[in-house]
Write a protein that holds these residues in place. Structure first.
Motif, PDB file in Angstrom:
ATOM      1  N   ARG A  15     -30.388  25.283 -19.756  1.00  0.00           N
ATOM      2  CA  ARG A  15     -31.818  25.560 -19.893  1.00  0.00           C
ATOM      3  C   ARG A  15     -32.237  26.864 -19.208  1.00  0.00           C
ATOM      4  O   ARG A  15     -32.892  27.702 -19.815  1.00  0.00           O
ATOM      5  N   GLU A  16     -31.871  27.045 -17.949  1.00  0.00           N
ATOM      6  CA  GLU A  16     -32.297  28.233 -17.206  1.00  0.00           C
ATOM      7  C   GLU A  16     -31.728  29.504 -17.821  1.00  0.00           C
ATOM      8  O   GLU A  16     -32.421  30.515 -17.957  1.00  0.00           O
ATOM      9  N   SER A  17     -30.469  29.441 -18.215  1.00  0.00           N
ATOM     10  CA  SER A  17     -29.823  30.587 -18.843  1.00  0.00           C
ATOM     11  C   SER A  17     -30.478  30.898 -20.186  1.00  0.00           C
ATOM     12  O   SER A  17     -30.722  32.063 -20.513  1.00  0.00           O
ATOM     13  N   ALA A  18     -30.786  29.869 -20.964  1.00  0.00           N
ATOM     14  CA  ALA A  18     -31.423  30.062 -22.270  1.00  0.00           C
ATOM     15  C   ALA A  18     -32.794  30.708 -22.120  1.00  0.00           C
ATOM     16  O   ALA A  18     -33.148  31.628 -22.862  1.00  0.00           O
ATOM     17  N   LEU A  19     -33.568  30.237 -21.148  1.00  0.00           N
ATOM     18  CA  LEU A  19     -34.897  30.811 -20.925  1.00  0.00           C
ATOM     19  C   LEU A  19     -34.808  32.252 -20.423  1.00  0.00           C
ATOM     20  O   LEU A  19     -35.587  33.106 -20.841  1.00  0.00           O
ATOM     21  N   ARG A  20     -33.844  32.518 -19.563  1.00  0.00           N
ATOM     22  CA  ARG A  20     -33.659  33.872 -19.041  1.00  0.00           C
ATOM     23  C   ARG A  20     -33.274  34.833 -20.178  1.00  0.00           C
ATOM     24  O   ARG A  20     -33.831  35.925 -20.302  1.00  0.00           O
ATOM     25  N   GLU A  21     -32.344  34.409 -21.028  1.00  0.00           N
ATOM     26  CA  GLU A  21     -31.920  35.238 -22.154  1.00  0.00           C
ATOM     27  C   GLU A  21     -33.050  35.425 -23.166  1.00  0.00           C
ATOM     28  O   GLU A  21     -33.210  36.498 -23.743  1.00  0.00           O
ATOM     29  N   ALA A  22     -33.836  34.383 -23.392  1.00  0.00           N
ATOM     30  CA  ALA A  22     -34.957  34.482 -24.331  1.00  0.00           C
ATOM     31  C   ALA A  22     -36.019  35.445 -23.810  1.00  0.00           C
ATOM     32  O   ALA A  22     -36.612  36.211 -24.580  1.00  0.00           O
ATOM     33  N   LYS A  23     -36.241  35.427 -22.509  1.00  0.00           N
ATOM     34  CA  LYS A  23     -37.209  36.359 -21.913  1.00  0.00           C
ATOM     35  C   LYS A  23     -36.724  37.795 -22.086  1.00  0.00           C
ATOM     36  O   LYS A  23     -37.504  38.697 -22.450  1.00  0.00           O
ATOM     37  N   ALA A  24     -35.438  38.019 -21.864  1.00  0.00           N
ATOM     38  CA  ALA A  24     -34.871  39.359 -22.041  1.00  0.00           C
ATOM     39  C   ALA A  24     -34.918  39.780 -23.513  1.00  0.00           C
ATOM     40  O   ALA A  24     -35.214  40.934 -23.826  1.00  0.00           O
ATOM     41  N   ALA A  25     -34.668  38.839 -24.415  1.00  0.00           N
ATOM     42  CA  ALA A  25     -34.726  39.153 -25.848  1.00  0.00           C
ATOM     43  C   ALA A  25     -36.140  39.507 -26.269  1.00  0.00           C
ATOM     44  O   ALA A  25     -36.350  40.435 -27.052  1.00  0.00           O
ATOM     45  N   VAL A  36     -40.167  30.697 -28.962  1.00  0.00           N
ATOM     46  CA  VAL A  36     -39.279  29.939 -29.839  1.00  0.00           C
ATOM     47  C   VAL A  36     -38.324  29.096 -29.003  1.00  0.00           C
ATOM     48  O   VAL A  36     -38.117  27.911 -29.281  1.00  0.00           O
ATOM     49  N   MET A  37     -37.758  29.680 -27.947  1.00  0.00           N
ATOM     50  CA  MET A  37     -36.827  28.937 -27.104  1.00  0.00           C
ATOM     51  C   MET A  37     -37.520  27.769 -26.409  1.00  0.00           C
ATOM     52  O   MET A  37     -36.958  26.671 -26.305  1.00  0.00           O
ATOM     53  N   GLU A  38     -38.739  27.982 -25.952  1.00  0.00           N
ATOM     54  CA  GLU A  38     -39.475  26.882 -25.319  1.00  0.00           C
ATOM     55  C   GLU A  38     -39.714  25.746 -26.311  1.00  0.00           C
ATOM     56  O   GLU A  38     -39.609  24.574 -25.960  1.00  0.00           O
ATOM     57  N   ALA A  39     -39.998  26.083 -27.567  1.00  0.00           N
ATOM     58  CA  ALA A  39     -40.191  25.061 -28.604  1.00  0.00           C
ATOM     59  C   ALA A  39     -38.879  24.327 -28.890  1.00  0.00           C
ATOM     60  O   ALA A  39     -38.871  23.104 -29.061  1.00  0.00           O
ATOM     61  N   VAL A  40     -37.779  25.074 -28.935  1.00  0.00           N
ATOM     62  CA  VAL A  40     -36.473  24.459 -29.163  1.00  0.00           C
ATOM     63  C   VAL A  40     -36.145  23.499 -28.021  1.00  0.00           C
ATOM     64  O   VAL A  40     -35.706  22.360 -28.254  1.00  0.00           O
ATOM     65  N   LEU A  41     -36.366  23.925 -26.800  1.00  0.00           N
ATOM     66  CA  LEU A  41     -36.073  23.060 -25.648  1.00  0.00           C
ATOM     67  C   LEU A  41     -36.960  21.819 -25.635  1.00  0.00           C
ATOM     68  O   LEU A  41     -36.501  20.724 -25.275  1.00  0.00           O
ATOM     69  N   ALA A  42     -38.208  21.962 -26.034  1.00  0.00           N
ATOM     70  CA  ALA A  42     -39.103  20.802 -26.120  1.00  0.00           C
ATOM     71  C   ALA A  42     -38.587  19.803 -27.155  1.00  0.00           C
ATOM     72  O   ALA A  42     -38.617  18.589 -26.943  1.00  0.00           O
ATOM     73  N   ARG A  43     -38.097  20.328 -28.270  1.00  0.00           N
ATOM     74  CA  ARG A  43     -37.547  19.454 -29.314  1.00  0.00           C
ATOM     75  C   ARG A  43     -36.272  18.773 -28.833  1.00  0.00           C
ATOM     76  O   ARG A  43     -36.055  17.586 -29.075  1.00  0.00           O
ATOM     77  N   VAL A  44     -35.429  19.502 -28.138  1.00  0.00           N
ATOM     78  CA  VAL A  44     -34.207  18.910 -27.570  1.00  0.00           C
ATOM     79  C   VAL A  44     -34.583  17.791 -26.611  1.00  0.00           C
ATOM     80  O   VAL A  44     -33.997  16.698 -26.651  1.00  0.00           O
ATOM     81  N   ASP A  45     -35.559  18.037 -25.744  1.00  0.00           N
ATOM     82  CA  ASP A  45     -36.003  17.010 -24.797  1.00  0.00           C
ATOM     83  C   ASP A  45     -36.513  15.761 -25.515  1.00  0.00           C
ATOM     84  O   ASP A  45     -36.324  14.645 -25.049  1.00  0.00           O
ATOM     85  N   ALA A  46     -37.156  15.965 -26.664  1.00  0.00           N
ATOM     86  CA  ALA A  46     -37.741  14.846 -27.402  1.00  0.00           C
ATOM     87  C   ALA A  46     -36.691  14.001 -28.136  1.00  0.00           C
ATOM     88  O   ALA A  46     -36.796  12.781 -28.159  1.00  0.00           O
ATOM     89  N   GLY A 102     -32.593  37.298 -30.570  1.00  0.00           N
ATOM     90  CA  GLY A 102     -33.627  36.396 -30.082  1.00  0.00           C
ATOM     91  C   GLY A 102     -33.678  35.056 -30.782  1.00  0.00           C
ATOM     92  O   GLY A 102     -34.459  34.187 -30.399  1.00  0.00           O
ATOM     93  N   VAL A 103     -32.859  34.860 -31.806  1.00  0.00           N
ATOM     94  CA  VAL A 103     -32.836  33.577 -32.515  1.00  0.00           C
ATOM     95  C   VAL A 103     -31.933  32.617 -31.742  1.00  0.00           C
ATOM     96  O   VAL A 103     -30.769  32.928 -31.473  1.00  0.00           O
ATOM     97  N   PRO A 104     -32.442  31.435 -31.368  1.00  0.00           N
ATOM     98  CA  PRO A 104     -31.627  30.476 -30.609  1.00  0.00           C
ATOM     99  C   PRO A 104     -30.414  29.993 -31.400  1.00  0.00           C
ATOM    100  O   PRO A 104     -30.480  29.810 -32.608  1.00  0.00           O
ATOM    101  N   VAL A 105     -29.328  29.771 -30.674  1.00  0.00           N
ATOM    102  CA  VAL A 105     -28.080  29.292 -31.265  1.00  0.00           C
ATOM    103  C   VAL A 105     -27.547  28.166 -30.391  1.00  0.00           C
ATOM    104  O   VAL A 105     -27.604  28.239 -29.165  1.00  0.00           O
ATOM    105  N   THR A 106     -27.018  27.140 -31.027  1.00  0.00           N
ATOM    106  CA  THR A 106     -26.375  26.056 -30.300  1.00  0.00           C
ATOM    107  C   THR A 106     -24.885  26.144 -30.572  1.00  0.00           C
ATOM    108  O   THR A 106     -24.459  26.276 -31.712  1.00  0.00           O
ATOM    109  N   ILE A 107     -24.098  26.037 -29.507  1.00  0.00           N
ATOM    110  CA  ILE A 107     -22.643  26.097 -29.642  1.00  0.00           C
ATOM    111  C   ILE A 107     -22.078  24.702 -29.412  1.00  0.00           C
ATOM    112  O   ILE A 107     -22.390  24.052 -28.416  1.00  0.00           O
ATOM    113  N   LYS A 108     -21.273  24.253 -30.342  1.00  0.00           N
ATOM    114  CA  LYS A 108     -20.663  22.934 -30.226  1.00  0.00           C
ATOM    115  C   LYS A 108     -19.801  22.886 -28.978  1.00  0.00           C
ATOM    116  O   LYS A 108     -19.120  23.835 -28.633  1.00  0.00           O
ATOM    117  N   ASP A 109     -19.840  21.771 -28.266  1.00  0.00           N
ATOM    118  CA  ASP A 109     -19.137  21.622 -27.010  1.00  0.00           C
ATOM    119  C   ASP A 109     -17.600  21.524 -27.146  1.00  0.00           C
ATOM    120  O   ASP A 109     -16.927  21.108 -26.227  1.00  0.00           O
TER     121      ASP A 109
END
Length: 91
Positions: free
Chosen positions: A53-63, A30-40, A79-86
């Motif tokens: 990115r690296e932290s998100a993938l590391r956390e997703a792997k642990a989840a 799911v995280m890889e799909a989210v990151l692909a969409r962000v890149d697009a 394990g559900v991705p979350v985006t935090i407003k800057d």
């Protein structure tokens, strides 16, 4: 007098539990799909300024590992991705 228009009912959307059931144990996918969409779309939208990115993938792997261990207690949204407003410090 107002006429009403009868149309077919909109397609049923799955509820959150159905969606979560399909992604259990797949947090990394799911995280890889989210990151692909962000890149697009982010180059045009510029909605995400700081992408950890690296932290998100590391956390997703642990989840994913935690979700696949039936003995480990996890929350319903684990394990559900979350985006935090800057507006908050993200790093």
């Amino acid at each position: 007098m107002r006429k009403t228009c009868r149309t077919a009912a909109p397609p049923r959307r799955p509820d959150l539990n159905e969606v979560l059931d399909t992604i259990v144990g797949k947090a990394l996918e799911v995280m890889e799909a989210v990151l692909a969409r962000v890149d697009a779309v982010n180059p045009k939208l510029n909605a995400i300024v700081t992408l950890a990115r690296e932290s998100a993938l590391r956390e997703a792997k642990a989840a994913t590992a935690a979700l696949n261990k039936k003995s480990k207690k996890t929350g319903a949204l684990h394990g559900v991705p979350v985006t935090i407003k800057d507006l908050t410090q993200t790093k």
